[in-house]
Write an enzyme that holds these catalytic residues in place. Structure first.
Site, short mmCIF file in Angstrom:
data_model
loop_
_atom_site.label_atom_id
_atom_site.label_comp_id
_atom_site.label_asym_id
_atom_site.label_seq_id
_atom_site.Cartn_x
_atom_site.Cartn_y
_atom_site.Cartn_z
N HIS A 137 -3.11 5.47 -2.42
CA HIS A 137 -2.87 4.45 -1.43
C HIS A 137 -3.42 2.97 -1.94
CE1 HIS A 137 -2.45 2.18 2.36
NE2 HIS A 137 -3.79 1.46 1.82
N HIS A 142 -1.13 -0.84 -2.93
CA HIS A 142 -1.47 -2.37 -3.22
C HIS A 142 -1.19 -3.14 -4.40
CE1 HIS A 142 -2.99 -2.78 1.15
NE2 HIS A 142 -3.78 -1.78 1.25
N GLU A 183 0.00 -3.98 4.64
CA GLU A 183 0.01 -2.77 4.92
C GLU A 183 1.15 -1.99 5.22
OE1 GLU A 183 -2.05 -0.36 4.12
OE2 GLU A 183 -3.94 -1.32 4.03
N SER A 203 2.85 3.97 -0.24
CA SER A 203 2.35 5.29 -0.30
C SER A 203 2.63 6.20 0.69
CB SER A 203 0.81 5.08 -0.38
OG SER A 203 0.25 4.56 0.94
#
Length: 277
Positions: A137, A142, A183, A203
């Site tokens: 993730h 990111h 996010e 993700s």
């Protein structure tokens, strides 16, 4: 209130969190410890191979450029090697952490262009869902977009301003901005198809497809005040996805917005229902 590393380590152990918080430094970082097993390397490649089939179609080009530039797909990334490349592009670097860390140190890392990345990886039984954020993730989600200069500037600015907003009572509101941008953010530039860039989408095998392609996904034009007032849920698909016209719009709205005024007017009020914004 500042929490000590030792106290935080005890809290995390009591909650059953997976990372080894007992070896945290004062800033909650740890050594990456590049001693991953053949099985962990295989899980990384499985996750990357499966997700890349989707991101090639659904991710914004700046995210895809970041993946190609940093070289993340063949094996679990070496944080130092990726940091060397990232510094040359946007001045950011990667620091290893054992998992979730307190807000204060997290914001301080962002303000200094350091992005915290968990140093452990989910198991093969957790390919589709994991409760805690893991390396896949954090890194696959990111890090690639941090090669995008304007978004990289926004993230540093977010780290610089977040604690001030929390001190004013805007902790929930500033968290919502991160949630709906870093996010779960979408972007649709003029004349271009809708694309995703948020790490929670990058993700996620299932939600990425839903957010971009499903006619049931609720797409809302980005507005700073609305984003900061809109609630969210962590354990199901989002009931709203905010769509940026550009990364400049995000950076400029945050840089020039009356954040303190928004917090003053709406703190303590019920969050807006994401299904109706």
């Amino acid at each position: 209130m500042t929490i000590s590393v030792a106290d935080y380590a005890r809290e995390c152990a009591a909650q059953g969190l997976r990372g080894d918080y007992s070896v945290c430094r004062a800033d909650f970082t740890v050594a990456q410890g590049y001693e991953y097993s053949a099985e962990e390397q295989a899980v990384w490649r499985t996750l990357c191979d499966r997700q890349t089939k989707l991101t090639q179609r659904l991710a914004h080009h700046s995210y895809l450029d970041g993946v190609a530039t940093l070289g993340l797909l063949d094996k679990i990334p070496d944080f130092d090697a990726v940091s060397e490349k990232l510094r040359k592009l946007t001045g950011w670097e990667i620091v290893a952490v054992p998992g979730l860390i307190p807000a204060g140190p997290f914001f301080d890392h962002l303000a200094n262009r350091r992005f915290p990345v968990t140093n452990w990886l989910r198991t093969r039984q957790e390919l589709d869902y994991i409760v805690e954020p893991d390396m896949f993730h954090d890194f696959f989600g990111h890090v690639p977009i941090l090669t995008q200069p304007v978004f990289a500037d926004f993230m540093q600015m977010y780290g610089e301003k977040a604690e001030d907003m929390i001190a004013l009572g805007g902790d929930e509101m500033i968290t919502r901005l991160y949630w709906y941008s870093a996010e779960y953010g979408l972007i649709q530039e003029a004349g271009q198809p809708l694309k995703a860039f948020g790490a929670g989408l990058m993700s996620s095998f299932t939600e990425l497809q839903f957010a971009v392609e499903s006619k049931d996904a609720h797409h809302v034009p980005f507005d700073l005040e609305t984003v900061m007032r809109t609630g969210y849920e962590i354990d199901k698909f989002q009931r709203a996805y905010f769509v940026l016209p550009s990364f400049d719009a995000l950076r400029d709205a945050f840089a020039g917005g009356d954040l303190a005024g928004i917090v003053a007017r709406f703190k303590g009020q019920p969050a807006l229902d994401p299904a109706t914004v």
